[in-house]
Motif scaffolding. Structure first.
Motif, PDB file in Angstrom:
ATOM      1  N   ASP A  68       2.688  18.331  32.358  1.00  0.00           N
ATOM      2  CA  ASP A  68       3.000  18.712  33.729  1.00  0.00           C
ATOM      3  C   ASP A  68       3.381  20.187  33.709  1.00  0.00           C
ATOM      4  O   ASP A  68       4.209  20.608  32.901  1.00  0.00           O
ATOM      5  CB  ASP A  68       4.172  17.887  34.266  1.00  0.00           C
ATOM      6  N   VAL A  69       2.766  20.980  34.594  1.00  0.00           N
ATOM      7  CA  VAL A  69       3.064  22.410  34.681  1.00  0.00           C
ATOM      8  C   VAL A  69       3.973  22.614  35.881  1.00  0.00           C
ATOM      9  O   VAL A  69       3.563  22.391  37.029  1.00  0.00           O
ATOM     10  CB  VAL A  69       1.773  23.237  34.831  1.00  0.00           C
ATOM     11  N   VAL A  70       5.193  23.022  35.629  1.00  0.00           N
ATOM     12  CA  VAL A  70       6.180  23.201  36.695  1.00  0.00           C
ATOM     13  C   VAL A  70       6.176  24.667  37.125  1.00  0.00           C
ATOM     14  O   VAL A  70       6.356  25.573  36.300  1.00  0.00           O
ATOM     15  CB  VAL A  70       7.585  22.792  36.226  1.00  0.00           C
ATOM     16  N   LEU A  71       5.962  24.907  38.418  1.00  0.00           N
ATOM     17  CA  LEU A  71       5.917  26.271  38.943  1.00  0.00           C
ATOM     18  C   LEU A  71       7.292  26.696  39.445  1.00  0.00           C
ATOM     19  O   LEU A  71       8.157  25.865  39.740  1.00  0.00           O
ATOM     20  CB  LEU A  71       4.888  26.364  40.069  1.00  0.00           C
ATOM     21  N   LYS A  72       7.485  27.998  39.573  1.00  0.00           N
ATOM     22  CA  LYS A  72       8.758  28.522  40.050  1.00  0.00           C
ATOM     23  C   LYS A  72       9.055  28.092  41.474  1.00  0.00           C
ATOM     24  O   LYS A  72      10.206  28.030  41.890  1.00  0.00           O
ATOM     25  CB  LYS A  72       8.760  30.051  39.932  1.00  0.00           C
ATOM     26  N   SER A  73       7.988  27.794  42.225  1.00  0.00           N
ATOM     27  CA  SER A  73       8.168  27.340  43.600  1.00  0.00           C
ATOM     28  C   SER A  73       8.668  25.902  43.662  1.00  0.00           C
ATOM     29  O   SER A  73       9.041  25.417  44.734  1.00  0.00           O
ATOM     30  CB  SER A  73       6.836  27.435  44.353  1.00  0.00           C
ATOM     31  N   GLY A  74       8.659  25.212  42.514  1.00  0.00           N
ATOM     32  CA  GLY A  74       9.073  23.814  42.463  1.00  0.00           C
ATOM     33  C   GLY A  74       7.915  22.842  42.415  1.00  0.00           C
ATOM     34  O   GLY A  74       8.113  21.650  42.157  1.00  0.00           O
ATOM     35  N   ALA A  75       6.701  23.319  42.678  1.00  0.00           N
ATOM     36  CA  ALA A  75       5.526  22.446  42.622  1.00  0.00           C
ATOM     37  C   ALA A  75       5.225  22.065  41.173  1.00  0.00           C
ATOM     38  O   ALA A  75       5.564  22.792  40.239  1.00  0.00           O
ATOM     39  CB  ALA A  75       4.319  23.159  43.233  1.00  0.00           C
ATOM     40  N   THR A  76       4.598  20.908  41.001  1.00  0.00           N
ATOM     41  CA  THR A  76       4.203  20.439  39.678  1.00  0.00           C
ATOM     42  C   THR A  76       2.709  20.160  39.669  1.00  0.00           C
ATOM     43  O   THR A  76       2.193  19.457  40.538  1.00  0.00           O
ATOM     44  CB  THR A  76       4.967  19.160  39.283  1.00  0.00           C
ATOM     45  N   LEU A  77       2.018  20.729  38.693  1.00  0.00           N
ATOM     46  CA  LEU A  77       0.582  20.516  38.544  1.00  0.00           C
ATOM     47  C   LEU A  77       0.336  19.721  37.275  1.00  0.00           C
ATOM     48  O   LEU A  77       0.904  20.021  36.225  1.00  0.00           O
ATOM     49  CB  LEU A  77      -0.156  21.859  38.445  1.00  0.00           C
ATOM     50  N   GLN A  78      -0.502  18.708  37.376  1.00  0.00           N
ATOM     51  CA  GLN A  78      -0.881  17.966  36.184  1.00  0.00           C
ATOM     52  C   GLN A  78      -2.077  18.641  35.531  1.00  0.00           C
ATOM     53  O   GLN A  78      -3.042  19.011  36.209  1.00  0.00           O
ATOM     54  CB  GLN A  78      -1.223  16.519  36.533  1.00  0.00           C
ATOM     55  N   ALA A  79      -2.014  18.803  34.237  1.00  0.00           N
ATOM     56  CA  ALA A  79      -3.059  19.554  33.550  1.00  0.00           C
ATOM     57  C   ALA A  79      -3.563  18.827  32.313  1.00  0.00           C
ATOM     58  O   ALA A  79      -2.778  18.391  31.473  1.00  0.00           O
ATOM     59  CB  ALA A  79      -2.537  20.922  33.153  1.00  0.00           C
ATOM     60  N   ASP A  80      -4.881  18.691  32.224  1.00  0.00           N
ATOM     61  CA  ASP A  80      -5.517  18.229  30.998  1.00  0.00           C
ATOM     62  C   ASP A  80      -5.769  19.401  30.061  1.00  0.00           C
ATOM     63  O   ASP A  80      -5.891  19.227  28.856  1.00  0.00           O
ATOM     64  CB  ASP A  80      -6.852  17.541  31.322  1.00  0.00           C
ATOM     65  N   LEU A  81      -5.877  20.603  30.633  1.00  0.00           N
ATOM     66  CA  LEU A  81      -6.135  21.805  29.853  1.00  0.00           C
ATOM     67  C   LEU A  81      -5.414  22.965  30.515  1.00  0.00           C
ATOM     68  O   LEU A  81      -5.494  23.147  31.730  1.00  0.00           O
ATOM     69  CB  LEU A  81      -7.650  22.095  29.798  1.00  0.00           C
ATOM     70  N   VAL A  82      -4.697  23.739  29.712  1.00  0.00           N
ATOM     71  CA  VAL A  82      -3.987  24.910  30.222  1.00  0.00           C
ATOM     72  C   VAL A  82      -4.473  26.142  29.463  1.00  0.00           C
ATOM     73  O   VAL A  82      -4.491  26.157  28.230  1.00  0.00           O
ATOM     74  CB  VAL A  82      -2.457  24.779  30.044  1.00  0.00           C
ATOM     75  N   VAL A  83      -4.893  27.158  30.203  1.00  0.00           N
ATOM     76  CA  VAL A  83      -5.309  28.429  29.612  1.00  0.00           C
ATOM     77  C   VAL A  83      -4.317  29.496  30.053  1.00  0.00           C
ATOM     78  O   VAL A  83      -4.130  29.710  31.256  1.00  0.00           O
ATOM     79  CB  VAL A  83      -6.735  28.820  30.051  1.00  0.00           C
ATOM     80  N   LEU A  84      -3.683  30.154  29.087  1.00  0.00           N
ATOM     81  CA  LEU A  84      -2.726  31.213  29.397  1.00  0.00           C
ATOM     82  C   LEU A  84      -3.434  32.560  29.340  1.00  0.00           C
ATOM     83  O   LEU A  84      -4.019  32.921  28.317  1.00  0.00           O
ATOM     84  CB  LEU A  84      -1.559  31.185  28.400  1.00  0.00           C
ATOM     85  N   SER A  85      -3.390  33.290  30.431  1.00  0.00           N
ATOM     86  CA  SER A  85      -4.011  34.621  30.501  1.00  0.00           C
ATOM     87  C   SER A  85      -3.047  35.521  31.254  1.00  0.00           C
ATOM     88  O   SER A  85      -3.099  35.615  32.480  1.00  0.00           O
ATOM     89  CB  SER A  85      -5.365  34.534  31.218  1.00  0.00           C
ATOM     90  N   MET A  86      -2.185  36.181  30.500  1.00  0.00           N
ATOM     91  CA  MET A  86      -1.054  36.866  31.122  1.00  0.00           C
ATOM     92  C   MET A  86      -1.056  38.366  30.889  1.00  0.00           C
ATOM     93  O   MET A  86      -0.018  39.013  30.871  1.00  0.00           O
ATOM     94  CB  MET A  86       0.256  36.260  30.606  1.00  0.00           C
ATOM     95  N   GLY A  87      -2.246  38.936  30.706  1.00  0.00           N
ATOM     96  CA  GLY A  87      -2.314  40.380  30.524  1.00  0.00           C
ATOM     97  C   GLY A  87      -2.105  40.775  29.067  1.00  0.00           C
ATOM     98  O   GLY A  87      -1.978  39.923  28.184  1.00  0.00           O
ATOM     99  N   ILE A  88      -2.069  42.066  28.816  1.00  0.00           N
ATOM    100  CA  ILE A  88      -1.942  42.563  27.450  1.00  0.00           C
ATOM    101  C   ILE A  88      -0.874  43.642  27.365  1.00  0.00           C
ATOM    102  O   ILE A  88      -0.577  44.331  28.350  1.00  0.00           O
ATOM    103  CB  ILE A  88      -3.287  43.128  26.925  1.00  0.00           C
ATOM    104  N   ARG A  89      -0.303  43.771  26.185  1.00  0.00           N
ATOM    105  CA  ARG A  89       0.616  44.864  25.886  1.00  0.00           C
ATOM    106  C   ARG A  89       0.187  45.477  24.560  1.00  0.00           C
ATOM    107  O   ARG A  89      -0.301  44.762  23.670  1.00  0.00           O
ATOM    108  CB  ARG A  89       2.054  44.354  25.776  1.00  0.00           C
ATOM    109  N   PRO A  90       0.376  46.775  24.403  1.00  0.00           N
ATOM    110  CA  PRO A  90      -0.053  47.402  23.144  1.00  0.00           C
ATOM    111  C   PRO A  90       0.798  46.932  21.967  1.00  0.00           C
ATOM    112  O   PRO A  90       2.034  46.908  22.046  1.00  0.00           O
ATOM    113  CB  PRO A  90       0.148  48.897  23.410  1.00  0.00           C
ATOM    114  N   CYS A  91       0.144  46.529  20.889  1.00  0.00           N
ATOM    115  CA  CYS A  91       0.848  46.126  19.671  1.00  0.00           C
ATOM    116  C   CYS A  91       0.953  47.362  18.779  1.00  0.00           C
ATOM    117  O   CYS A  91       0.119  47.578  17.890  1.00  0.00           O
ATOM    118  CB  CYS A  91       0.090  44.989  18.984  1.00  0.00           C
ATOM    119  N   THR A  92       1.959  48.170  19.039  1.00  0.00           N
ATOM    120  CA  THR A  92       2.071  49.471  18.368  1.00  0.00           C
ATOM    121  C   THR A  92       3.353  49.595  17.548  1.00  0.00           C
ATOM    122  O   THR A  92       3.830  50.700  17.305  1.00  0.00           O
ATOM    123  CB  THR A  92       2.007  50.602  19.413  1.00  0.00           C
TER     124      THR A  92
END
Length: 231
Positions: A68-92
């Motif tokens: 179950d994916v719980v959102l900050k708004s309080g909603a809950t999404l059921q997920a069979d697959l979750v893909v995280l894509s949250m941007g990039i930061r330099p690994c320096t």
């Protein structure tokens, strides 16, 4: 999200903390992408974020195989697959540890030869800060795009090999394009948000026309926004 939908996954959600998708676009232009995504069956959750992943709980409908994916708004999404894509930061971290000069964003500072503050070390790609050729002058930025990274790598090779006429990297204009279902979105240069943050004067022009004569078959609309220096 597009590929999942096209592969036949019946329900696809996109959770985005920002108020829009595709950050390089200004918000009013991103609305066309929102409409296309929703028209194509993608469920958008904008200005919302993920607060937790939990074991599936009985009573939320069919038990999901992942979580179950719980959102900050309080909603809950059921997920069979979750893909995280949250941007990039330099690994320096390594660059910092050996004393190379870094930008406030953490990117490695380089000159037009892609040489760092250590004359024996070169850097290229997503982790470097380069000249912003859209704004010119002393403006710099970091752009994570394959084309510029490729050219930067070639400049590094020329400089290290000391070729007779070594190339230099004059900067990045930041051109990108993406297909979203039946829509194509593209941007080049900086957006209105960036100009406001930098306090630079600008004006905007909008053009909503067809890509060819409207009386000719298969004419499609183009929504164009151009930002320019009024001086």
């Amino acid at each position: 999200a597009e590929q999942m939908k096209m592969k036949g996954i019946p329900e696809v959600h996109v959770v985005e903390l920002a108020p829009q998708v595709m950050a390089p676009l200004d918000q009013e232009m991103a609305q066309y992408l929102h409409e296309e995504l929703r028209r194509s069956g993608i469920k958008l959750h904008l200005s919302d974020g993920v607060s937790a992943f939990q074991e599936p709980v009985a009573g939320h409908g069919p038990i999901a195989s992942a979580s179950d994916v719980v959102l900050k708004s309080g909603a809950t999404l059921q997920a069979d697959l979750v893909v995280l894509s949250m941007g990039i930061r330099p690994c320096t971290k390594m660059a910092k540890d050996i004393g190379l000069e870094l930008a406030p964003t953490g990117h490695v500072k380089v000159n037009e030869c892609m040489r760092t503050s250590d004359e024996h070390i070169y850097a290229a790609g997503d982790a470097v800060e380069v000249r912003n050729t859209a704004l010119g002058g002393d403006h710099v930025w970091a752009v994570a795009l394959g084309g510029p990274a490729n050219r930067q790598g070639r400049v590094c090779a020329d400089q290290i090999a000391k070729t007779p006429s070594p190339s230099v990297y004059k900067g990045t204009i930041g051109a990108s394009v993406v297909k979203i279902f039946d829509l194509t979105a593209a941007s080049v240069g900086v957006n209105e948000r960036t100009l406001k943050q930098k306090g630079l004067p600008y004006k905007a022009v909008y053009n909503h026309a067809m890509q060819h004569a409207s009386y000719y078959p298969n004419a499609l609309p183009i929504h164009l926004k151009v930002l320019f220096d009024p001086s």
